[in-house]
Write an enzyme that holds these catalytic residues in place. Structure first.
Site, PDB file in Angstrom:
ATOM      1  N   HIS A  55      -4.368   1.521   7.845  1.00 23.32           N
ATOM      2  CA  HIS A  55      -3.006   2.070   7.876  1.00 23.32           C
ATOM      3  C   HIS A  55      -2.862   3.212   6.862  1.00 23.32           C
ATOM      4  O   HIS A  55      -2.310   4.266   7.180  1.00 23.32           O
ATOM      5  CB  HIS A  55      -2.024   0.931   7.581  1.00 23.32           C
ATOM      6  CG  HIS A  55      -0.579   1.306   7.538  1.00 23.32           C
ATOM      7  ND1 HIS A  55       0.349   0.840   8.447  1.00 23.32           N
ATOM      8  CD2 HIS A  55       0.125   2.098   6.678  1.00 23.32           C
ATOM      9  CE1 HIS A  55       1.543   1.331   8.148  1.00 23.32           C
ATOM     10  NE2 HIS A  55       1.438   2.095   7.059  1.00 23.32           N
ATOM     11  N   GLU A  56      -3.375   2.988   5.646  1.00 22.14           N
ATOM     12  CA  GLU A  56      -3.213   4.011   4.590  1.00 22.14           C
ATOM     13  C   GLU A  56      -4.077   5.247   4.877  1.00 22.14           C
ATOM     14  O   GLU A  56      -3.630   6.386   4.658  1.00 22.14           O
ATOM     15  CB  GLU A  56      -3.563   3.427   3.217  1.00 22.14           C
ATOM     16  CG  GLU A  56      -2.704   2.242   2.762  1.00 22.14           C
ATOM     17  CD  GLU A  56      -1.212   2.457   2.910  1.00 22.14           C
ATOM     18  OE1 GLU A  56      -0.752   3.614   2.885  1.00 22.14           O
ATOM     19  OE2 GLU A  56      -0.490   1.458   3.090  1.00 22.14           O
TER      20      GLU A  56
ATOM     21  N   HIS B 236      -2.462   7.539   7.251  1.00 26.84           N
ATOM     22  CA  HIS B 236      -1.457   8.433   6.642  1.00 26.84           C
ATOM     23  C   HIS B 236      -2.106   9.738   6.164  1.00 26.84           C
ATOM     24  O   HIS B 236      -1.501  10.805   6.244  1.00 26.84           O
ATOM     25  CB  HIS B 236      -0.798   7.764   5.433  1.00 26.84           C
ATOM     26  CG  HIS B 236       0.368   6.875   5.775  1.00 26.84           C
ATOM     27  ND1 HIS B 236       1.498   7.317   6.432  1.00 26.84           N
ATOM     28  CD2 HIS B 236       0.588   5.555   5.528  1.00 26.84           C
ATOM     29  CE1 HIS B 236       2.357   6.319   6.579  1.00 26.84           C
ATOM     30  NE2 HIS B 236       1.830   5.229   6.035  1.00 26.84           N
TER      31      HIS B 236
ATOM     32  N   CYS C 294       5.974  -0.077   7.823  1.00 26.49           N
ATOM     33  CA  CYS C 294       5.607   1.123   7.059  1.00 26.49           C
ATOM     34  C   CYS C 294       6.814   1.566   6.243  1.00 26.49           C
ATOM     35  O   CYS C 294       7.928   1.616   6.776  1.00 26.49           O
ATOM     36  CB  CYS C 294       5.187   2.232   8.017  1.00 26.49           C
ATOM     37  SG  CYS C 294       4.761   3.779   7.188  1.00 26.49           S
ATOM     38  N   LEU C 295       6.583   1.879   4.980  1.00 28.79           N
ATOM     39  CA  LEU C 295       7.693   2.307   4.119  1.00 28.79           C
ATOM     40  C   LEU C 295       8.284   3.631   4.603  1.00 28.79           C
ATOM     41  O   LEU C 295       9.407   3.973   4.237  1.00 28.79           O
ATOM     42  CB  LEU C 295       7.206   2.421   2.670  1.00 28.79           C
ATOM     43  CG  LEU C 295       6.621   1.124   2.081  1.00 28.79           C
ATOM     44  CD1 LEU C 295       6.100   1.355   0.670  1.00 28.79           C
ATOM     45  CD2 LEU C 295       7.637  -0.009   2.101  1.00 28.79           C
TER      46      LEU C 295
ATOM     47  N   GLN D  63       2.970  10.092   1.668  1.00 33.67           N
ATOM     48  CA  GLN D  63       4.280   9.437   1.795  1.00 33.67           C
ATOM     49  C   GLN D  63       5.232   9.849   0.671  1.00 33.67           C
ATOM     50  O   GLN D  63       6.441   9.685   0.800  1.00 33.67           O
ATOM     51  CB  GLN D  63       4.112   7.911   1.801  1.00 33.67           C
ATOM     52  CG  GLN D  63       3.433   7.391   3.063  1.00 33.67           C
ATOM     53  CD  GLN D  63       3.299   5.885   3.050  1.00 33.67           C
ATOM     54  OE1 GLN D  63       2.341   5.359   2.500  1.00 33.67           O
ATOM     55  NE2 GLN D  63       4.241   5.181   3.631  1.00 33.67           N
TER      56      GLN D  63
ATOM     57  N   GLY E  78       0.840  -1.188   0.000  1.00 36.26           N
ATOM     58  CA  GLY E  78       0.000   0.000   0.000  1.00 36.26           C
ATOM     59  C   GLY E  78       0.874   1.237   0.000  1.00 36.26           C
ATOM     60  O   GLY E  78       2.087   1.154   0.237  1.00 36.26           O
TER      61      GLY E  78
HETATM   62  O1  K1U Z   1       1.873   2.544   3.943  1.00 34.89           O
HETATM   63  C1  K1U Z   1       2.928   1.921   3.858  1.00 34.89           C
HETATM   64  O2  K1U Z   1       3.942   2.360   4.357  1.00 34.89           O
HETATM   65  C2  K1U Z   1       2.961   0.595   3.161  1.00 34.89           C
HETATM   66  C3  K1U Z   1       2.933  -0.578   4.145  1.00 34.89           C
HETATM   67  C4  K1U Z   1       1.493  -1.037   4.282  1.00 34.89           C
HETATM   68  C5  K1U Z   1       1.158  -1.950   5.413  1.00 34.89           C
HETATM   69  C6  K1U Z   1       1.939  -3.026   5.767  1.00 34.89           C
HETATM   70  C7  K1U Z   1       1.574  -3.874   6.802  1.00 34.89           C
HETATM   71  C8  K1U Z   1       0.421  -3.664   7.473  1.00 34.89           C
HETATM   72  C9  K1U Z   1      -0.348  -2.588   7.128  1.00 34.89           C
HETATM   73  C10 K1U Z   1       0.012  -1.747   6.103  1.00 34.89           C
HETATM   74  C11 K1U Z   1       3.798  -1.690   3.567  1.00 34.89           C
HETATM   75  O3  K1U Z   1       3.554  -2.176   2.524  1.00 34.89           O
HETATM   76  S1  K1U Z   1       5.150  -2.232   4.495  1.00 34.89           S
HETATM   77  C12 K1U Z   1       5.804  -3.571   3.525  1.00 34.89           C
HETATM   78  C13 K1U Z   1       5.016  -4.821   3.575  1.00 34.89           C
HETATM   79  O4  K1U Z   1       4.111  -4.957   4.382  1.00 34.89           O
HETATM   80  C14 K1U Z   1       5.322  -5.927   2.638  1.00 34.89           C
HETATM   81  C15 K1U Z   1       6.336  -5.848   1.723  1.00 34.89           C
HETATM   82  C16 K1U Z   1       6.608  -6.906   0.868  1.00 34.89           C
HETATM   83  C17 K1U Z   1       5.866  -8.051   0.936  1.00 34.89           C
HETATM   84  C18 K1U Z   1       4.827  -8.148   1.839  1.00 34.89           C
HETATM   85  C19 K1U Z   1       4.566  -7.096   2.694  1.00 34.89           C
HETATM   86 ZN    ZN Z   2       2.760   3.425   6.142  1.00 36.98          ZN
END
Ligand code: K1U
Ligand code: ZN
Length: 173
Positions: free
Chosen positions: A137-138, A141, A95-96, A51, A46
């Site tokens: 989560h999104e 943000h 979270c990225l 972001q 997401g």
């Molecule tokens: O919003 C963001 O920073 C993106 C975030 C979203 C998220 C992850 C986990 C729970 C809720 C919301 C991410 O994508 S972090 C990376 C991640 O979860 C992932 C990356 C590669 C493969 C599988 C998962």
């Molecule tokens: Zn995030």
């Protein structure tokens, strides 16, 4: 083309409340494309417009593409809102914009997400588990909220200290 940079904690731009989108312009379509590119490149499941430094209420989500043999199927949601939620679930989130940290967060277990796509068509989706967590989560943000705001003060303080040390070390090298 160069990818847009993902802002990271403690950048104050991540704390802004994003503006509702009145009209989908070509600029916003380009932003949606860029956000998908960033999400797949990072990789993530997401991404929210703030972001990448743009304070508008738009998110992209693809919670399945990392599964084996799954295809990319990004959903772009303009002005997303959760119109119904129930139950509780605890999920290990990352979270990225919050590097090198994950934590368990309590969220609503099931949600109904509503919004519009880029053509103005209404979106309504009932979601649970990871997809429900990701929607929450999104949307957080868009309101300047990070998942670390949902953990204990002590854990947040420890992460903040670690992150500041990390940034100071990066400045020195
Ligand atoms: O919003 C963001 O920073 C993106 C975030 C979203 C998220 C992850 C986990 C729970 C809720 C919301 C991410 O994508 S972090 C990376 C991640 O979860 C992932 C990356 C590669 C493969 C599988 C998962
Ligand atoms: Zn995030």
């Amino acid at each position: 083309m160069a990818l847009r940079e993902v802002l990271s904690f403690p950048d104050p731009l991540l704390r802004r409340v994003s503006e509702p989108i009145e009209e989908v312009t070509d600029e916003l379509r380009e932003l949606a494309r860029d956000m998908c590119d960033v999400m797949y490149d990072e990789p993530g499941i997401g991404l929210a417009a703030p972001q990448v430094g743009v304070a508008v209420r738009m998110i992209v989500v693809d919670t399945e593409w990392t599964e084996e043999e799954a295809e990319r199927n990004p959903m772009v949601v303009v002005n997303p809102v959760i119109t119904h939620s129930e139950g509780k679930i605890v999920w290990e989130e990352g979270c990225l914009s919050v590097p090198d940290f994950t934590a368990e967060v309590e969220r609503k277990a099931k949600v109904v997400l509503e919004g519009h796509d880029l053509d103005g068509k209404p979106i309504r989706e009932e979601a649970e588990e990871l997809r429900a967590v990701c929607f929450q989560h999104e949307i957080d943000h868009l309101d300047g909220v990070l998942f670390i705001d949902h953990i204990s003060r002590l854990k947040r303080m420890l992460y903040t200290k670690k992150r500041k040390k990390q940034l100071a070390a990066e400045q020195e090298s």
